[in-house]
Design an enzyme around this catalytic site. Structure first.
Site, PDB file in Angstrom:
ATOM      1  N   GLY A  17       0.766  -1.240   0.000  1.00 14.10           N
ATOM      2  CA  GLY A  17       0.000   0.000   0.000  1.00 14.10           C
ATOM      3  C   GLY A  17       0.793   1.283   0.000  1.00 14.10           C
ATOM      4  O   GLY A  17       0.264   2.326   0.406  1.00 14.10           O
ATOM      5  N   LYS A  18       2.045   1.254  -0.458  1.00 15.35           N
ATOM      6  CA  LYS A  18       2.823   2.501  -0.523  1.00 15.35           C
ATOM      7  C   LYS A  18       2.144   3.548  -1.391  1.00 15.35           C
ATOM      8  O   LYS A  18       2.060   4.714  -1.018  1.00 15.35           O
ATOM      9  CB  LYS A  18       4.227   2.241  -1.088  1.00 15.35           C
ATOM     10  N   LYS A  40       7.325   9.342  -8.734  1.00 12.92           N
ATOM     11  CA  LYS A  40       7.488   7.883  -8.706  1.00 12.92           C
ATOM     12  C   LYS A  40       8.665   7.621  -9.635  1.00 12.92           C
ATOM     13  O   LYS A  40       8.491   7.288 -10.810  1.00 12.92           O
ATOM     14  CB  LYS A  40       6.206   7.199  -9.188  1.00 12.92           C
ATOM     15  N   GLY A 119       9.155   5.389  -3.230  1.00 10.79           N
ATOM     16  CA  GLY A 119      10.161   4.421  -3.643  1.00 10.79           C
ATOM     17  C   GLY A 119       9.535   3.259  -4.387  1.00 10.79           C
ATOM     18  O   GLY A 119       8.349   3.271  -4.734  1.00 10.79           O
ATOM     19  N   ASN A 178      -1.046   0.270   7.596  1.00 10.16           N
ATOM     20  CA  ASN A 178      -2.026   0.017   6.538  1.00 10.16           C
ATOM     21  C   ASN A 178      -2.450  -1.448   6.606  1.00 10.16           C
ATOM     22  O   ASN A 178      -1.650  -2.355   6.369  1.00 10.16           O
ATOM     23  CB  ASN A 178      -1.422   0.330   5.167  1.00 10.16           C
TER      24      ASN A 178
END
Length: 239
Positions: A17-18, A40, A119, A178
């Site tokens: 869930g980044k 990104k 990342g 998360n």
């Protein structure tokens, strides 16, 4: 004039869930009155639409940002296959150059009040034969927000990642819980353990806890994050 803010988002693993949490933060920053943009820098996994190669994670970030950067600035390295970046890059004849990413980040800071840099994968994902995403975070020199995918094994993953962040001389600005496994036993106890250990060992606060959402709704999740505390931490990190 206030200097622009920025942070590096990493995770305890891939698929935890980044991007979802990064999008939630972008919504939160916008509600806080900030012009928020996303980077990104490396994305693995592309699809073609109308003759243009795109990435789903980058699309989600663009949808959440109120400052949308040009694709070549937002994602300087878009790889087609959804696999380990250094492997795909070698196959596609691409060199994942950290200096290029740093230059893109520098430009992004001129266009927004806050830049969220997401990342790829976990904290130590190889980019080349000798450099990884931890080296990228160091080159950018940013405070780090850790997204913990709450599922079995997350305590060790969170503590190990936090230690790795500190070993690189970086500040752990906080972490987000998360919930990726709705059936997980003792989820509350796991989150409490991570909260206590990261606060004691790293001074890193829990910035928010996001329940399992299906479908995931970043705009709703934004209300579950303490954006004001994060902004304060990021501003303090500049001094």
């Amino acid at each position: 004039m206030t200097a622009p803010l920025s942070l590096f988002v990493t995770g305890t693993d891939t698929e935890i869930g980044k991007t979802f949490v990064s999008a939630a933060m972008l919504h939160g920053f916008a509600r806080h009155g900030l012009r928020a943009a996303a980077l990104k820098p490396v994305a693995a996994g592309a699809y073609e639409r109308d003759g243009v190669w795109r990435n789903e994670d980058a699309d989600q970030l663009d949808a959440a940002a109120n400052v949308v950067l040009p694709p070549e600035l937002r994602t300087p390295f878009l790889l087609k296959a959804p696999a380990a970046p250094h492997i795909v890059a070698a196959q596609e004849g691409v060199t994942l150059d950290i200096d290029t990413i740093v230059a893109c980040h520098r430009e992004a800071l001129t266009r927004a009040d806050v830049v969220v840099v997401e990342g790829v994968g976990g904290f130590r994902v190889p980019l080349t034969d000798t450099q990884d995403t931890a080296d990228l975070a160091v080159a950018l020199g940013l405070p780090v927000v850790l997204v913990v995918g709450v599922r079995l094994g997350c305590i060790s993953h969170a503590l190990l990642t936090a230690d790795a962040i500190r070993q690189r001389g970086l500040t752990l600005a906080g972490w987000v819980a998360n919930h990726v496994d709705p059936a997980m036993s003792y989820a509350d106890e796991n989150v409490a353990t991570i909260r206590d250990w990261l606060a004691r060992e790293h001074g890193a606060p829990l910035l928010g806890r996001i329940p399992h959402m299906s479908p995931a709704a970043a705009e709703s999740a934004a209300a579950m994050l303490d954006i004001a505390a994060l902004v304060e931490t990021l501003r303090a990190a500049q001094h």
